[in-house]
Design a protein around this motif. Structure first.
Motif, PDB file in Angstrom:
ATOM      1  N   ARG A  15       8.032 -11.552   5.282  1.00  0.00           N
ATOM      2  CA  ARG A  15       7.904 -11.846   6.743  1.00  0.00           C
ATOM      3  C   ARG A  15       6.772 -11.439   7.300  1.00  0.00           C
ATOM      4  O   ARG A  15       5.948 -12.322   8.228  1.00  0.00           O
ATOM      5  CB  ARG A  15       9.155 -11.601   7.323  1.00  0.00           C
ATOM      6  CG  ARG A  15       9.555 -12.115   8.733  1.00  0.00           C
ATOM      7  CD  ARG A  15      10.650 -11.588   9.300  1.00  0.00           C
ATOM      8  NE  ARG A  15      10.977 -10.223   9.410  1.00  0.00           N
ATOM      9  CZ  ARG A  15      11.826  -9.686   8.619  1.00  0.00           C
ATOM     10  NH1 ARG A  15      12.424 -10.300   7.876  1.00  0.00           N
ATOM     11  NH2 ARG A  15      12.023  -8.429   8.730  1.00  0.00           N
ATOM     12  N   VAL A  16       6.270 -10.466   7.186  1.00  0.00           N
ATOM     13  CA  VAL A  16       5.273  -9.734   7.764  1.00  0.00           C
ATOM     14  C   VAL A  16       3.872 -10.511   7.300  1.00  0.00           C
ATOM     15  O   VAL A  16       2.934 -10.801   8.400  1.00  0.00           O
ATOM     16  CB  VAL A  16       5.173  -8.233   7.609  1.00  0.00           C
ATOM     17  CG1 VAL A  16       3.708  -7.726   8.034  1.00  0.00           C
ATOM     18  CG2 VAL A  16       6.076  -7.457   8.220  1.00  0.00           C
ATOM     19  N   SER A  17       3.915 -10.324   6.101  1.00  0.00           N
ATOM     20  CA  SER A  17       2.738 -11.374   5.588  1.00  0.00           C
ATOM     21  C   SER A  17       2.645 -12.811   6.051  1.00  0.00           C
ATOM     22  O   SER A  17       1.323 -13.244   6.358  1.00  0.00           O
ATOM     23  CB  SER A  17       2.604 -11.104   3.870  1.00  0.00           C
ATOM     24  OG  SER A  17       2.607 -10.125   3.500  1.00  0.00           O
ATOM     25  N   ALA A  18       3.789 -13.445   6.121  1.00  0.00           N
ATOM     26  CA  ALA A  18       3.481 -14.832   6.665  1.00  0.00           C
ATOM     27  C   ALA A  18       3.331 -14.500   8.293  1.00  0.00           C
ATOM     28  O   ALA A  18       2.301 -15.745   8.487  1.00  0.00           O
ATOM     29  CB  ALA A  18       4.975 -15.511   6.541  1.00  0.00           C
ATOM     30  N   GLU A  19       3.665 -13.984   9.075  1.00  0.00           N
ATOM     31  CA  GLU A  19       3.343 -13.812  10.170  1.00  0.00           C
ATOM     32  C   GLU A  19       1.953 -13.668  10.463  1.00  0.00           C
ATOM     33  O   GLU A  19       1.087 -14.334  11.301  1.00  0.00           O
ATOM     34  CB  GLU A  19       4.160 -12.896  10.976  1.00  0.00           C
ATOM     35  CG  GLU A  19       5.698 -13.259  11.047  1.00  0.00           C
ATOM     36  CD  GLU A  19       6.511 -12.113  11.777  1.00  0.00           C
ATOM     37  OE1 GLU A  19       5.904 -10.928  12.109  1.00  0.00           O
ATOM     38  OE2 GLU A  19       7.680 -12.339  11.766  1.00  0.00           O
ATOM     39  N   LEU A 122     -11.908  -9.163   0.711  1.00  0.00           N
ATOM     40  CA  LEU A 122     -11.102  -8.519  -0.230  1.00  0.00           C
ATOM     41  C   LEU A 122     -10.489  -7.511   0.493  1.00  0.00           C
ATOM     42  O   LEU A 122      -9.273  -7.287   0.200  1.00  0.00           O
ATOM     43  CB  LEU A 122     -11.996  -8.069  -1.353  1.00  0.00           C
ATOM     44  CG  LEU A 122     -11.443  -8.288  -2.631  1.00  0.00           C
ATOM     45  CD1 LEU A 122     -10.782  -9.434  -3.057  1.00  0.00           C
ATOM     46  CD2 LEU A 122     -12.198  -7.622  -3.887  1.00  0.00           C
ATOM     47  N   ILE A 123     -11.099  -6.589   1.114  1.00  0.00           N
ATOM     48  CA  ILE A 123     -10.160  -5.622   1.848  1.00  0.00           C
ATOM     49  C   ILE A 123      -9.495  -6.023   2.932  1.00  0.00           C
ATOM     50  O   ILE A 123      -8.564  -5.433   3.157  1.00  0.00           O
ATOM     51  CB  ILE A 123     -11.499  -4.278   2.141  1.00  0.00           C
ATOM     52  CG1 ILE A 123     -12.179  -3.674   1.086  1.00  0.00           C
ATOM     53  CG2 ILE A 123     -10.735  -3.276   3.037  1.00  0.00           C
ATOM     54  CD1 ILE A 123     -13.134  -2.653   1.384  1.00  0.00           C
ATOM     55  N   GLY A 124      -9.774  -6.975   3.591  1.00  0.00           N
ATOM     56  CA  GLY A 124      -9.024  -7.619   4.458  1.00  0.00           C
ATOM     57  C   GLY A 124      -7.775  -8.081   3.984  1.00  0.00           C
ATOM     58  O   GLY A 124      -6.668  -7.850   4.567  1.00  0.00           O
ATOM     59  N   ALA A 125      -7.705  -8.682   2.838  1.00  0.00           N
ATOM     60  CA  ALA A 125      -6.768  -9.242   2.173  1.00  0.00           C
ATOM     61  C   ALA A 125      -5.816  -8.022   1.647  1.00  0.00           C
ATOM     62  O   ALA A 125      -4.418  -8.244   1.734  1.00  0.00           O
ATOM     63  CB  ALA A 125      -7.182 -10.074   0.837  1.00  0.00           C
ATOM     64  N   SER A 126      -6.322  -6.859   1.193  1.00  0.00           N
ATOM     65  CA  SER A 126      -5.553  -5.826   0.875  1.00  0.00           C
ATOM     66  C   SER A 126      -4.632  -5.337   1.939  1.00  0.00           C
ATOM     67  O   SER A 126      -3.649  -4.739   1.752  1.00  0.00           O
ATOM     68  CB  SER A 126      -6.475  -4.832   0.091  1.00  0.00           C
ATOM     69  OG  SER A 126      -7.279  -4.105   0.981  1.00  0.00           O
ATOM     70  N   VAL A 128      -4.040  -6.721   5.114  1.00  0.00           N
ATOM     71  CA  VAL A 128      -3.121  -7.767   6.014  1.00  0.00           C
ATOM     72  C   VAL A 128      -2.100  -8.245   5.603  1.00  0.00           C
ATOM     73  O   VAL A 128      -1.140  -8.464   6.116  1.00  0.00           O
ATOM     74  CB  VAL A 128      -4.110  -9.033   6.223  1.00  0.00           C
ATOM     75  CG1 VAL A 128      -3.419  -9.992   7.235  1.00  0.00           C
ATOM     76  CG2 VAL A 128      -5.395  -8.435   7.441  1.00  0.00           C
ATOM     77  N   PHE A 129      -2.079  -8.380   4.014  1.00  0.00           N
ATOM     78  CA  PHE A 129      -0.867  -8.972   3.530  1.00  0.00           C
ATOM     79  C   PHE A 129      -0.291  -7.909   2.408  1.00  0.00           C
ATOM     80  O   PHE A 129      -0.592  -7.707   1.442  1.00  0.00           O
ATOM     81  CB  PHE A 129      -1.200 -10.161   2.725  1.00  0.00           C
ATOM     82  CG  PHE A 129      -2.132 -11.183   3.260  1.00  0.00           C
ATOM     83  CD1 PHE A 129      -1.535 -11.970   4.234  1.00  0.00           C
ATOM     84  CD2 PHE A 129      -3.454 -11.513   3.004  1.00  0.00           C
ATOM     85  CE1 PHE A 129      -2.135 -12.894   5.230  1.00  0.00           C
ATOM     86  CE2 PHE A 129      -4.492 -12.341   3.810  1.00  0.00           C
ATOM     87  CZ  PHE A 129      -3.592 -13.217   4.833  1.00  0.00           C
ATOM     88  N   PRO A 130       0.805  -7.369   2.937  1.00  0.00           N
ATOM     89  CA  PRO A 130       1.572  -6.309   2.202  1.00  0.00           C
ATOM     90  C   PRO A 130       2.616  -6.826   1.236  1.00  0.00           C
ATOM     91  O   PRO A 130       3.697  -6.954   1.283  1.00  0.00           O
ATOM     92  CB  PRO A 130       2.397  -5.652   3.257  1.00  0.00           C
ATOM     93  CG  PRO A 130       2.462  -6.526   4.400  1.00  0.00           C
ATOM     94  CD  PRO A 130       1.331  -7.460   4.165  1.00  0.00           C
ATOM     95  N   ILE A 181      -2.938   2.524  -1.217  1.00  0.00           N
ATOM     96  CA  ILE A 181      -2.532   3.391  -0.098  1.00  0.00           C
ATOM     97  C   ILE A 181      -1.834   2.408   0.924  1.00  0.00           C
ATOM     98  O   ILE A 181      -0.818   3.004   1.611  1.00  0.00           O
ATOM     99  CB  ILE A 181      -3.969   3.905   0.488  1.00  0.00           C
ATOM    100  CG1 ILE A 181      -4.778   4.961  -0.608  1.00  0.00           C
ATOM    101  CG2 ILE A 181      -3.753   4.657   1.804  1.00  0.00           C
ATOM    102  CD1 ILE A 181      -6.025   5.348  -0.007  1.00  0.00           C
ATOM    103  N   ALA A 182      -2.262   1.427   1.109  1.00  0.00           N
ATOM    104  CA  ALA A 182      -1.591   0.571   2.170  1.00  0.00           C
ATOM    105  C   ALA A 182      -0.201   0.298   2.007  1.00  0.00           C
ATOM    106  O   ALA A 182       0.592   0.424   2.705  1.00  0.00           O
ATOM    107  CB  ALA A 182      -2.243  -0.824   2.439  1.00  0.00           C
ATOM    108  N   MET A 183       0.260   0.076   0.616  1.00  0.00           N
ATOM    109  CA  MET A 183       1.381  -0.225   0.254  1.00  0.00           C
ATOM    110  C   MET A 183       2.131   0.869   0.361  1.00  0.00           C
ATOM    111  O   MET A 183       3.430   0.807   0.804  1.00  0.00           O
ATOM    112  CB  MET A 183       1.398  -0.873  -1.164  1.00  0.00           C
ATOM    113  CG  MET A 183       2.922  -1.134  -1.873  1.00  0.00           C
ATOM    114  SD  MET A 183       3.693  -2.414  -0.960  1.00  0.00           S
ATOM    115  CE  MET A 183       2.608  -3.867  -0.821  1.00  0.00           C
TER     116      MET A 183
END
Length: 426
Positions: A15-19, A122-126, A128-130, A181-183
């Protein structure tokens, strides 16, 4: 994490990734692309477009990007299930974002001999999208492979190609590290927010158990003193007759357990008839109907509760072989209800109606429901009553009171049954 918790986290992550993906898509359409279009127009108007063939590659990249975003936004509306829509849209954004970044990286290398834009995508994708699971990690080596193939295909030369390879590989490794780290941060934040939500739910449940639901909701938004005048309220007091004597005969735990069991059944009966439990005062139970919301049949609901309470007490006496008797008093009239003070909130009622109901309970008899003339008038012919001699209630003028005996339809049912038994052959 447990299976249920993992599933809940996955749904939350999608849901967060879709938003976020939706916000990225609209940001590209409304801000980035118009800015690029302005740059293209300036380049074309100045005559520089023909001097650099790579500008055409940027143009077709933007056409492909706009088309993909448009198709994605339209297709999203045709997926009815919300969870499935979030999952599909999140994956499309998480995959499309780095792939278009790899394509644009190759274009930038041929246009300005710089592929550093690859790090942004690439880092933006890592970040922004969990997306949950390990499959997302495949995006980084795949995008890196596309960059290397693209650079090899356009033929930028051995030295720039080596630089792009080293830099892009370092970015991909860095993106994988940022992803890990983000995950971990996402999981920790989700677990913490879930625990906070559960604590808030428990607090709300406790508040709803202490206060009427409507009052509890108002109190959460406005903690100020809340009192309301209600023109028609029925009030009940039920007192455990002989509680003190029985408490001396039973062990404390057994006595409290008996009272708790009784009052729990009273609570269930009150909920069944739509009556609001106000509070317990030692061995006395207080309830009201018509607060916090008006009820046109408040008197009938309260009478049904009173009859049910005596039935519960009679069953307890029979099952436990203990003297369980209640003296009940009921009155109806206007009252003020609400919460005063700022600590240890308690929903309470004030007014002469409450005083009269308490006096009726005190001047009644065990296993009897003592009601006022006003209550008798409100109940009408739907119930059976036994008149009493006028009595004084704490210095008041003598007033007519009644004992509520039961519902009129129950009396008719008993008469019909007796008539049928008499008519039956012996």
């Amino acid at each position: 994490m447990q299976v249920a918790l993992r599933d809940e986290f996955a749904a939350h992550a999608y849901r967060v990734s879709a938003e976020r993906g939706l916000r990225v898509c609209w940001a590209v359409l409304l801000f980035d692309l118009p800015l690029f279009a302005l740059i293209d127009w300036s380049t074309w108007n100045s005559g520089q477009w023909s001097l650099q063939p790579a500008h055409g590659r940027v143009f077709w990249w933007r056409v492909a990007l706009v088309s993909s975003i448009g198709l994605l936004l339209v297709a999203r509306e045709f997926i009815g299930d919300e969870r499935r829509r979030d999952r599909v849209f999140a994956w499309c954004c998480a995959v499309g974002f780095p792939l278009f970044g790899a394509w644009f990286t190759v274009i930038c290398q041929t246009l300005i001999t710089d592929a550093s834009i690859y790090a942004l995508f690439l880092i933006g994708a890592s970040v922004v999208f969990p997306l949950p699971g390990l499959r997302k990690l495949l995006i980084y080596p795949v995008s890196l492979l596309l960059v290397l193939i693209g650079v090899q295909w356009v033929g930028v030369g051995p030295v720039p190609e080596l630089h792009v390879t080293v830099n892009a590989t370092c970015v991909a490794v860095g993106a994988l590290t940022v992803e890990a780290i983000a995950m971990r941060t996402y999981v920790a934040d989700f677990t913490k927010s879930l625990e906070i939500e559960r604590e808030r739910g428990r607090a709300d449940e406790l508040l709803r158990n202490v206060l009427p639901a409507a009052v509890a909701e108002r109190l959460k938004t406005n903690p100020a003193t809340q009192v309301e005048h209600h023109p028609a309220v029925s009030v009940l007091f039920a007192d455990f007759v002989g509680f003190g004597r029985l408490a001396q005969e039973l062990a404390p735990g057994e006595m409290i357990g008996l009272l708790d069991h009784l009052f729990n059944e009273f609570d269930e009966a009150a909920d069944r008839f739509g009556v609001e439990k106000i509070k317990t005062l030692g061995d006395t139970y207080m309830a009201a109907c018509g607060v916090p919301a008006a009820q046109p049949d408040h008197a009938e609901r309260m009478a049904n509760l009173a009859l049910r309470m005596l039935s519960i007490a009679d069953r307890f006496e029979s099952d436990r072989r203990l003297p369980v008797h209640f003296r009940v008093g009921m009155h109806t009239g206007p009252a003020i209800a609400g919460i005063i003070g700022s600590r240890k909130f308690c929903y309470d009622l004030w007014g002469d109606t409450i005083n009269v109901a308490a006096l009726l309970q005190g001047s009644g008899a065990p296993d009897r429901i003592h009601v006022s003339q006003a209550m008798r008038d409100a109940l009408g012919d739907g119930f059976r009553f036994q008149a009493r001699e006028p009595i004084e209630l704490k210095g008041r003028a003598p007033a007519a009171t009644y004992y509520l005996l039961g519902r009129a339809d129950e009396d008719q049912m008993l008469k019909d049954r007796a008539r049928l038994l008499q008519a039956a052959p012996s």
